[in-house]
Design a protein around this motif. Structure first.
Motif, short mmCIF file in Angstrom:
data_model
loop_
_atom_site.label_atom_id
_atom_site.label_comp_id
_atom_site.label_asym_id
_atom_site.label_seq_id
_atom_site.Cartn_x
_atom_site.Cartn_y
_atom_site.Cartn_z
N UNK A 23 0.39 -1.17 -0.43
CA UNK A 23 -0.15 -0.38 0.41
C UNK A 23 0.76 1.17 -0.33
N UNK A 24 2.31 1.81 0.76
CA UNK A 24 2.53 2.54 0.81
C UNK A 24 3.91 2.95 -0.55
N UNK A 25 4.46 1.42 -0.33
CA UNK A 25 5.35 1.93 -1.56
C UNK A 25 5.52 1.79 -2.76
N UNK A 26 3.69 0.82 -3.37
CA UNK A 26 3.43 0.20 -4.47
C UNK A 26 2.15 0.98 -4.73
N UNK A 27 1.69 1.54 -3.49
CA UNK A 27 0.31 2.52 -4.37
C UNK A 27 -0.51 1.59 -3.87
N UNK A 28 -0.43 0.22 -3.75
CA UNK A 28 -1.95 -0.45 -3.53
C UNK A 28 -3.00 -0.28 -2.96
N UNK A 29 -4.46 -1.02 -3.59
CA UNK A 29 -5.07 -0.61 -1.65
C UNK A 29 -5.54 -1.62 -1.56
N UNK A 30 -6.24 -1.85 -0.01
CA UNK A 30 -6.10 -2.33 0.43
C UNK A 30 -7.45 -2.53 0.74
N UNK A 31 -7.70 -4.09 0.08
CA UNK A 31 -9.09 -4.12 -0.60
C UNK A 31 -9.84 -4.78 1.23
N UNK A 46 -5.62 -4.55 -3.96
CA UNK A 46 -5.00 -4.15 -5.74
C UNK A 46 -4.40 -2.97 -5.98
N UNK A 47 -3.49 -3.42 -6.67
CA UNK A 47 -3.22 -1.77 -7.73
C UNK A 47 -4.59 -0.94 -8.25
N UNK A 78 6.81 -13.43 -12.07
CA UNK A 78 5.62 -13.92 -11.51
C UNK A 78 4.12 -13.39 -12.49
N UNK A 79 4.34 -11.49 -11.95
CA UNK A 79 3.62 -10.86 -12.30
C UNK A 79 4.03 -9.65 -13.01
N UNK A 80 3.23 -9.50 -13.90
CA UNK A 80 2.90 -8.53 -14.92
C UNK A 80 1.80 -7.50 -14.80
N UNK A 81 2.50 -6.21 -14.30
CA UNK A 81 1.48 -5.06 -13.65
C UNK A 81 1.81 -3.52 -14.71
N UNK A 82 0.25 -3.37 -15.13
CA UNK A 82 0.02 -2.68 -16.43
C UNK A 82 0.48 -1.33 -15.89
N UNK A 83 0.81 -0.22 -16.27
CA UNK A 83 0.44 1.28 -16.01
C UNK A 83 0.37 2.02 -17.21
N UNK A 84 -0.68 3.32 -17.21
CA UNK A 84 -0.66 4.30 -17.86
C UNK A 84 0.08 5.06 -18.29
N UNK A 93 8.56 4.91 -7.96
CA UNK A 93 9.14 4.03 -7.39
C UNK A 93 10.82 4.14 -6.46
N UNK A 94 10.88 4.45 -7.61
CA UNK A 94 12.70 5.20 -6.52
C UNK A 94 12.59 6.15 -6.16
N UNK A 95 12.09 7.50 -5.81
CA UNK A 95 11.51 8.24 -4.81
C UNK A 95 10.82 7.24 -3.56
N UNK A 96 10.28 5.80 -3.28
CA UNK A 96 9.90 4.92 -2.75
C UNK A 96 10.97 4.27 -2.48
N UNK A 97 12.25 4.39 -2.95
CA UNK A 97 13.44 3.59 -2.16
C UNK A 97 13.36 1.92 -3.04
N UNK A 98 12.77 2.09 -3.92
CA UNK A 98 12.46 1.12 -5.18
C UNK A 98 13.21 1.30 -5.58
#
Length: 109
Positions: A23-31, A46-47, A78-84, A93-98
């Motif tokens: 949630x905090x690093x990748x910006x997903x939502x806790x469902x 969920x993204x 394993x997973x592929x994440x689509x982004x617009x 993500x770099x700013x969040x030290x990923x």
């Protein structure tokens, strides 16, 4: 007949650490975060976006499951994440030290 994949289980070491990362690093939502017992929870993240598929965060319950954390597919992607907007999200993500890791060669995949 209509079918779709709605949840993908991902073995994690700790529920709360995984929730914080997603949630905090990748910006997903806790469902959902529903206790099932004293040690088990039903945790889904969920993204952002319109997609319906969620990751079901499953805390490892034994040493065999713990051995799979971080390598659940034998080193395969394993997973592929689509982004617009790739560069927006990449820089966020770099700013969040990923840290991004490139495979040693294309043959690895």
């Amino acid at each position: 007949m209509s079918q779709q994949i709605v949840h993908i289980a991902l073995v994690v070491d700790d529920y709360d650490e995984a929730i914080q990362f997603y949630t905090q690093k990748l910006g997903f939502t806790l469902q959902e975060d529903t206790p099932q017992s004293e040690t088990k929870r039903w945790v889904m993240v969920k993204p952002r976006g319109d997609g319906q598929c969620c990751l079901l965060l499953a805390q490892a319950a034994n040493e065999e499951q713990k051995s799979r954390i971080g390598n659940q597919t034998g080193g395969r992607v394993f997973l592929f994440l689509y982004t617009d907007d790739f560069y927006r999200d990449y820089n966020d993500l770099l700013a969040k030290k990923i840290h991004f890791i490139r495979p040693p060669s294309a043959e690895a995949y």
